[in-house]
Motif scaffolding. Structure first.
Motif, short mmCIF file in Angstrom:
data_model
loop_
_atom_site.label_atom_id
_atom_site.label_comp_id
_atom_site.label_asym_id
_atom_site.label_seq_id
_atom_site.Cartn_x
_atom_site.Cartn_y
_atom_site.Cartn_z
N GLN A 166 18.78 7.38 12.10
CA GLN A 166 18.86 8.86 11.91
C GLN A 166 17.53 9.29 12.70
O GLN A 166 17.38 10.79 12.49
N GLY A 167 16.85 8.56 13.14
CA GLY A 167 15.56 9.15 13.91
C GLY A 167 14.70 8.21 14.55
O GLY A 167 14.95 6.69 14.06
N PHE A 168 13.67 8.38 15.29
CA PHE A 168 13.14 7.42 16.02
C PHE A 168 11.34 7.83 15.61
O PHE A 168 11.07 9.12 15.76
N VAL A 169 10.67 6.76 15.56
CA VAL A 169 9.06 6.98 15.53
C VAL A 169 8.72 6.06 16.66
O VAL A 169 9.09 4.85 16.57
N VAL A 170 7.78 6.55 17.31
CA VAL A 170 7.45 5.85 18.66
C VAL A 170 5.92 5.60 18.57
O VAL A 170 5.13 6.44 18.77
N LEU A 171 5.55 4.34 18.49
CA LEU A 171 4.08 3.97 18.39
C LEU A 171 3.85 3.60 19.64
O LEU A 171 4.78 3.59 20.67
N PRO A 172 2.39 3.56 20.11
CA PRO A 172 2.11 3.15 21.43
C PRO A 172 2.59 2.04 21.95
O PRO A 172 2.72 0.99 21.32
N GLY A 173 3.12 1.99 23.25
CA GLY A 173 4.04 0.64 23.91
C GLY A 173 4.00 0.65 25.32
O GLY A 173 3.49 1.68 25.96
N GLY A 174 4.91 -0.48 25.64
CA GLY A 174 4.76 -0.32 27.17
C GLY A 174 6.15 0.12 27.74
O GLY A 174 6.74 0.99 27.13
N PHE A 175 6.70 -0.66 28.65
CA PHE A 175 7.94 -0.15 29.72
C PHE A 175 9.16 -0.18 28.52
O PHE A 175 9.82 0.82 28.45
N LEU A 185 15.74 10.61 24.20
CA LEU A 185 15.50 11.95 24.68
C LEU A 185 16.46 12.50 25.45
O LEU A 185 17.01 13.60 25.30
N THR A 186 17.04 11.77 26.26
CA THR A 186 18.35 11.92 26.99
C THR A 186 19.65 12.10 26.10
O THR A 186 20.32 13.17 26.30
N LEU A 187 19.67 11.29 25.11
CA LEU A 187 21.03 11.55 24.31
C LEU A 187 20.92 12.72 23.56
O LEU A 187 21.96 13.26 23.44
N VAL A 188 19.68 13.18 23.02
CA VAL A 188 19.55 14.42 22.24
C VAL A 188 19.75 15.61 23.17
O VAL A 188 20.27 16.68 22.91
N GLN A 189 19.00 15.33 24.45
CA GLN A 189 19.07 16.75 25.44
C GLN A 189 20.44 16.91 25.84
O GLN A 189 20.97 18.38 25.88
N THR A 190 21.23 15.82 25.94
CA THR A 190 22.46 16.16 26.38
C THR A 190 23.49 16.06 25.13
O THR A 190 24.84 15.96 25.49
N ARG A 191 22.91 16.28 23.90
CA ARG A 191 23.77 16.33 22.77
C ARG A 191 24.93 15.44 22.53
O ARG A 191 26.05 15.41 22.02
N LYS A 192 24.51 14.19 23.08
CA LYS A 192 25.26 12.83 22.67
C LYS A 192 25.11 12.67 21.23
O LYS A 192 25.90 11.78 20.57
N VAL A 193 23.99 12.74 20.63
CA VAL A 193 23.73 12.58 19.43
C VAL A 193 22.91 13.83 18.92
O VAL A 193 22.13 14.62 19.74
N THR A 194 23.29 14.30 17.50
CA THR A 194 22.68 15.51 17.06
C THR A 194 21.75 15.20 15.98
O THR A 194 21.90 14.24 15.06
N ARG A 195 21.08 16.27 15.55
CA ARG A 195 19.99 16.04 14.11
C ARG A 195 19.44 14.65 14.28
O ARG A 195 19.40 13.58 13.41
N PHE A 196 18.58 14.56 15.40
CA PHE A 196 17.86 13.25 15.54
C PHE A 196 16.48 13.34 16.02
O PHE A 196 16.00 13.67 17.23
N PRO A 197 15.47 13.27 15.05
CA PRO A 197 14.37 13.67 15.37
C PRO A 197 13.80 12.44 16.02
O PRO A 197 13.85 11.35 15.83
N ILE A 198 12.58 12.58 17.01
CA ILE A 198 11.82 11.92 17.80
C ILE A 198 10.37 12.15 17.40
O ILE A 198 9.96 13.32 17.74
N VAL A 199 9.68 11.30 16.90
CA VAL A 199 8.18 11.29 16.64
C VAL A 199 7.13 10.51 17.32
O VAL A 199 7.46 9.31 17.13
N LEU A 200 6.28 10.98 17.92
CA LEU A 200 5.45 10.18 18.90
C LEU A 200 4.06 10.05 18.19
O LEU A 200 3.38 11.00 17.73
N TYR A 201 3.66 8.92 17.79
CA TYR A 201 2.46 8.73 16.92
C TYR A 201 1.30 8.47 17.83
O TYR A 201 1.47 7.33 18.65
N GLY A 202 0.15 9.29 17.96
CA GLY A 202 -0.99 8.75 18.74
C GLY A 202 -1.06 9.91 19.91
O GLY A 202 -0.68 9.54 20.98
N SER A 203 -1.84 10.97 19.69
CA SER A 203 -1.90 12.03 20.82
C SER A 203 -2.94 11.45 21.79
O SER A 203 -2.42 11.80 23.15
#
Length: 250
Positions: A166-175, A185-203
């Motif tokens: 139901q969502g993604f949390v993204v820790l620091p990582g590589g390719f 991000l592309t799936l949410v932007q193009t509305r292929k999935v809805t109500r899908f939070p994405i959180v990046l940890y570590g500014s």
């Protein structure tokens, strides 16, 4: 008198299910004959039609293994994060927080940040899931995975990350982490999935990327300013859990 070619003998033709082969492309024998011929070569197991069956079987296995999961969050991050590192400890706390909020935790099943999130989920009594991938240097599923599925194909595995989370949390990582992030991000932007939070940890880690998205991608008109609202950035594990679980409907 019409077309002279049309009056000649019809081209040799062979029908193999939905496929039509003519002239030099006709294969000797029949499908049944090749199936039952134990003397024939084994190159056919490496052909594209056979790969389709393998791909299909991976989807079936993945759907079967994960169909009864409760609500889940996929957590991504580097396999190179070492135990004891602040990012590893953040992954453990993140896994615990998500499990305590009632979510299963899905990772790539490997070491590093993935292991950390699986460990936290297991220690909190939650469901810890690992979706591994066949790689020449991969170590296999980490010991904190309760339900594990290994895949040959990246695109099948990536479907499972999105379908059962139901969502993604993204820790620091590589390719690999970036690949999963931008696909989400592309799936949410193009509305292929809805109500899908994405959180990046570590500014401290994601800040440069976010600046580039704003100052280059959006500034040059390659994306809209509102696309930057598709994700959140935080340095607080509790806030990451709150953001992803609140938007996911908990």
């Amino acid at each position: 008198m019409g077309n002279p070619e049309a009056q000649g003998p019809p081209p040799e033709e062979q029908r193999l299910g939905p496929v039509v082969r003519r002239r030099q492309q006709v294969k000797p024998g029949t499908t049944d004959q090749r199936l039952l011929d134990t003397v024939g070569d084994s190159d056919w197991v490496h052909t594209d039609p056979w790969r389709v069956m393998r791909i299909q079987s991976e989807f079936v296995e993945g759907f079967g293994a994960l169909a009864e999961l409760p609500s889940a969050i996929s957590v991504f991050g580097s396999a190179r994060t070492r135990p004891g590192d602040p990012e590893y400890e953040a992954g453990v706390r993140l896994g615990k927080g998500l499990a305590e909020a009632g979510f299963a935790v899905i990772t790539g099943g490997g070491p590093g940040a993935m292991e950390a999130a699986n460990k936290g989920a297991r220690e909190a009594g939650g469901i810890s899931v690992g979706l591994g991938i066949e790689l020449p240097y991969e170590e296999g599923l980490n010991p904190h995975v309760d339900i594990g599925v290994n895949f040959r194909y990246f695109f099948v595995r990536k479907t499972m990350f999105v379908k059962y989370a139901q969502g993604f949390v993204v820790l620091p990582g590589g390719f690999g982490t970036l690949d999963e992030l931008f696909e989400a991000l592309t799936l949410v932007q193009t509305r292929k999935v809805t109500r899908f939070p994405i959180v990046l940890y570590g500014s401290y880690y994601w800040g440069g990327l976010v600046d580039w998205l704003h100052n280059t991608l959006v500034a040059q008109g390659k994306a809209s300013g509102r696309d930057l609202l598709l994700f959140h950035v935080t340095d607080d594990v509790d806030e990451a859990v709150t953001l992803v679980t609140k938007e996911a409907g908990r």
